[in-house]
Design a protein around this motif. Structure first.
Motif: not given
Lengths: 264, 264
Positions: B5, B9, B65-66, B68-74, B85, B87-88
């Motif tokens: 990972q 990155r 917008n929900l 995706d598999a690793s990021n919550p929506p903003p 990634l 992020i908000s």
């Protein structure tokens, strides 16, 4: 140098209890820190439980306090002391505590988890804590509620009609999303500190606006969010804490119940 | 797993530009992210510079917008995309960027620096950004200013009399404190992203309330804070950026100039 520091911190992390400095007599923003410490079963002291607790807070935020050689002064409580470290700002304290308390996936498990959980925490505090405070104090925090009652009523009506559903809807979407891994907890399938924050925020909003939140819960649009509130409440350590004398009662803080601000 | 990972990155950090997603047409909260990227000379794209930028923002915050598999929506912009990634939340984006851009001491140099700089950032955004927005929208963000003008005047008077000096006084104390290592920058003797945030906040407050801030600056009580504003403005990359077309003009965002809200 770096490894000496790391060793020192590891020692202090083990040996020194966390010290929470917050106003006695109301849950307030300090409650988010308490819930994290309680869920983890951590050892900590709390100025709210000390006889002169108010003076401990006042000394920290006094204009004479310029901090020390490594810590800037705090602007407002909650404040966390841990060994030589003094930090403030609720989401910042949680950011520091969470990896130490196991309330966020470690960087080894999930490298960027902390940024996702911090995002959710900041959003809950914005929409379900700061804005709720402003409902009873829309004009000036230094004035009494009675001096801004008309404005508070207008603000609360807008909050209940527009802002509260917006933020509940946001967290419902987060729980519906794939990144929640099942929709019980906000992120990654296990409880994180963002869940504790959302619990406390919703708990406070329920206290402030029981009729509006009762109606909203019955309508069923945000079922996962209310379910999360119940699930946190049933965590064994949280349940025990909430029933204890340590849990401060809602009072003249962020979450106030003025029946005239709630819906009919 | 962890090292894979990390390697991934590192590769993505090198190869993929940062993508800022923010409303076109005003500096807003996105400006804090821009200033960090500009000061570091980083490569980034900005939806505010794209023809359909507004739609890029709207797609991100749409109810469909929900994440995706690793990021919550903003919930709201600014939003940062970096590789996989998303992020908000302004202080959260800065928390992610700062170690990558060299805008905070590394954990090896100063283990807990990030928590001190994050504390200062959150406090500047609370007192010199969020509260300033509420000066022109004390009742409801969904209503026009014209529908809450009387309340806005009361709120602004309180802000200028009480809240603005409180927060300027706080940062003056931070600059007087030992942890600033000399009082030019807020923490540790070198520029961090908290300085960029304080610059942008004060810049906005100066725009919104030129008479009040002019008088306050002349009175000389918060000299170090105003000096920091000038010092950031003179950073070579910031200076060039501020003079460029990329710098959005103040408009109907957080910082608005309504002469009737300023002091006489």
């Amino acid at each position: 140098m770096a490894s000496t520091q790391a060793a020192k911190r590891q020692k202090s992390t083990k040996d020194v209890p966390y010290e929470l400095i917050y106003w006695p007599g109301l849950p307030g923003r300090g409650e988010h820190v308490r819930l994290a410490l309680e869920e983890a079963g951590a050892s900590y002291t709390d100025s709210a439980q000390q006889k002169d607790g108010i003076n401990v807070v006042l000394a920290q935020i006094a204009p004479q306090n310029l901090g020390d050689a490594s810590n800037p002064p705090p602007c407002a409580p909650p404040i966390l002391k841990h060994g030589d470290l003094t930090i403030s700002q609720t989401p910042n304290i949680l950011l520091y505590l969470a990896p130490r308390l196991g309330l966020v996936p470690s960087a080894e498990e999930d490298e960027d988890a902390i940024y996702k959980v911090n995002q959710l925490t900041l959003t809950a505090l914005d929409g379900l804590s700061n804005e709720v405070h402003d409902c009873h104090h829309p004009i000036a925090t230094g004035l009494y509620y009675e001096d801004q009652k008309t404005e508070a009523k207008r603000k609360s009506e807008d909050y209940i009609a527009n802002r509260l559903p917006k933020f509940l809807g946001y967290f419902e979407r987060v729980l519906q999303g794939e990144a929640s891994k099942g929709g019980k907890w906000l992120y990654g399938g296990n409880l994180t500190y963002a869940d504790l924050v959302l619990f406390q925020c919703l708990d406070g909003v329920k206290f402030a606006f029981p009729k509006a939140t009762g109606r909203i819960e019955k309508e069923g649009k945000f079922g996962k969010v209310f379910e999360l509130h119940r699930a946190v409440q049933e965590r064994p350590r949280i349940k025990e804490y909430l029933a204890s004398e340590k849990r401060q009662k809602y009072s003249l803080g962020i979450y106030r119940h003025y029946p005239e601000l709630d819906e009919e």
